[in-house]
Design an enzyme around this catalytic site. Sequence first.
Site, PDB file in Angstrom:
ATOM      1  N   GLU A  99      -0.801  -1.507   2.191  1.00 42.90           N
ATOM      2  CA  GLU A  99       0.631  -1.707   2.282  1.00 42.90           C
ATOM      3  C   GLU A  99       1.418  -0.549   1.664  1.00 42.90           C
ATOM      4  O   GLU A  99       1.000   0.031   0.663  1.00 42.90           O
ATOM      5  CB  GLU A  99       1.005  -3.026   1.594  1.00 42.90           C
ATOM      6  CG  GLU A  99       0.410  -4.194   2.359  1.00 42.90           C
ATOM      7  CD  GLU A  99       0.753  -5.553   1.790  1.00 42.90           C
ATOM      8  OE1 GLU A  99       0.558  -6.535   2.505  1.00 42.90           O
ATOM      9  OE2 GLU A  99       1.219  -5.625   0.652  1.00 42.90           O
ATOM     10  N   CYS A 112       6.776   3.281  -2.253  1.00 47.42           N
ATOM     11  CA  CYS A 112       5.652   2.856  -3.088  1.00 47.42           C
ATOM     12  C   CYS A 112       4.389   2.911  -2.234  1.00 47.42           C
ATOM     13  O   CYS A 112       4.287   2.209  -1.222  1.00 47.42           O
ATOM     14  CB  CYS A 112       5.954   1.438  -3.569  1.00 47.42           C
ATOM     15  SG  CYS A 112       4.650   0.730  -4.557  1.00 47.42           S
ATOM     16  N   CYS A 119      -8.497  -3.406  -4.976  1.00 53.01           N
ATOM     17  CA  CYS A 119      -8.526  -2.825  -6.320  1.00 53.01           C
ATOM     18  C   CYS A 119      -9.665  -3.458  -7.117  1.00 53.01           C
ATOM     19  O   CYS A 119      -9.936  -4.649  -6.967  1.00 53.01           O
ATOM     20  CB  CYS A 119      -7.195  -3.092  -7.027  1.00 53.01           C
ATOM     21  SG  CYS A 119      -7.010  -2.222  -8.592  1.00 53.01           S
ATOM     22  N   CYS A 126      -2.250  -9.886 -11.137  1.00 56.43           N
ATOM     23  CA  CYS A 126      -1.969  -9.042  -9.965  1.00 56.43           C
ATOM     24  C   CYS A 126      -2.664  -9.575  -8.718  1.00 56.43           C
ATOM     25  O   CYS A 126      -3.856  -9.859  -8.724  1.00 56.43           O
ATOM     26  CB  CYS A 126      -2.412  -7.610 -10.247  1.00 56.43           C
ATOM     27  SG  CYS A 126      -2.139  -6.508  -8.849  1.00 56.43           S
ATOM     28  N   CYS A 344       6.480  -5.809  -6.541  1.00 53.20           N
ATOM     29  CA  CYS A 344       5.483  -5.271  -7.435  1.00 53.20           C
ATOM     30  C   CYS A 344       4.345  -6.265  -7.693  1.00 53.20           C
ATOM     31  O   CYS A 344       4.586  -7.389  -8.138  1.00 53.20           O
ATOM     32  CB  CYS A 344       6.236  -5.033  -8.731  1.00 53.20           C
ATOM     33  SG  CYS A 344       5.464  -3.912  -9.791  1.00 53.20           S
TER      34      CYS A 344
END
Length: 358
Positions: A99, A112, A119, A126, A344
């Site tokens: 993304e 961003c 990850c 997150c 975020c």
Amino acid sequence: MSIAPSNFYDFNYDSLNQYILDRFSIDQKKGGMRTNQLWKFVYKKGLHNIAQFSNLPSDLKTNLENNLSFKRVEISEKKISSDGTIKWLIKLADNNLVETVFIPSDNRGTLCISSQVGCTLNCKFCHTGTQMMVRNLSTSEIINQILIAKDELKDWGSQKKITNIVYMGMGEPFYNYDNVKQSVAILRNNHGLDYSAKKITVSTAGVVPEIMNAAKEIQTYLALSLHAPNDELRERIMPINKKYKIKDLIESCAYYAKVNKEKIFLEYVLLKNINDSLDCAKQLIKLMSKFPCKLNLIEFNAWPGVSYEPSSPDVIKQFYQAIKKSGHIVTLRKSRGEDILGACGQLKTESEKKRKSL
Ligand code: SAH
């Protein structure tokens, strides 16, 4: 001999110059001019079709056709938030998805970008950490996110719409150090995209050895995702803290700040009853006095299935005031693009779910 990349966007300016001199038997004197032309077509004008490259000798065009790919990644989905934030789901050549998010505000437009598919860090708050698939993005895949966003926003004029680039999307940039470094070199080159180091921020959860390397090799603004003022708490919410302790993080950040003569941005997401007490604020103030830094408080963006909650507005205000009173610089980051899960820490592709439902 190392194998040269075959994808145009994997080259930086110098390595492209060397490549065309070596491979295409171009006269040394003309090499610089050709590199310059190519870089302009691709990074100043946004072209990716060799037929549109004007004023190039036909043998060079043939060589380019036969040796280098200018193919870009594709947009698989686009979502526009009521606040103007745009999120693109980008499909890579192997069908993996990442993304990229554009966040417009009064005087700037921030893009961003992601550095990995998924990850490995597993920060407990997150969303990206819950994704199964993980791999590094190539330099080309990092750079393509910017090119695609520029196309979408019609941002090839002299007045940039994307004014700032932040490596705060999916992934840990310093676990993909070489490609992040190469992509920053491409971004910064003034023959092309021409973003100064002060328009770029790399955000890390704190990979100490790479912070040390980046001080001299990357030199953008550095953001450190701190999120807790002591090791015990940080370890609970960010497993990477088992490997790199706060003391070492501060040492490496102090070095980065010294080499680059800039403060480090500390990121701190406020989690209800976890890290938002006044005692935490006090500990944080102590830490902040140890090296040049400023604090960015972030409202927690909840996602389906997460066990944390955002701190209440009153608690956020108190925490903010406590830091401010201590004399340190502190800002409160407003959440953007929540309605499209573009905020975020909410970035996580739906690829797994979709695959399962096939
Ligand atoms: N791996 C890098 C960059 C990616 S995340 C890093 O850790 O810095 C970008 C920022 O978003 C980090 O500060 C991260 O901790 C924060 N973040 C992650 N999940 C969040 C959430 N749900 N709400 C608010 N911020 C979040």
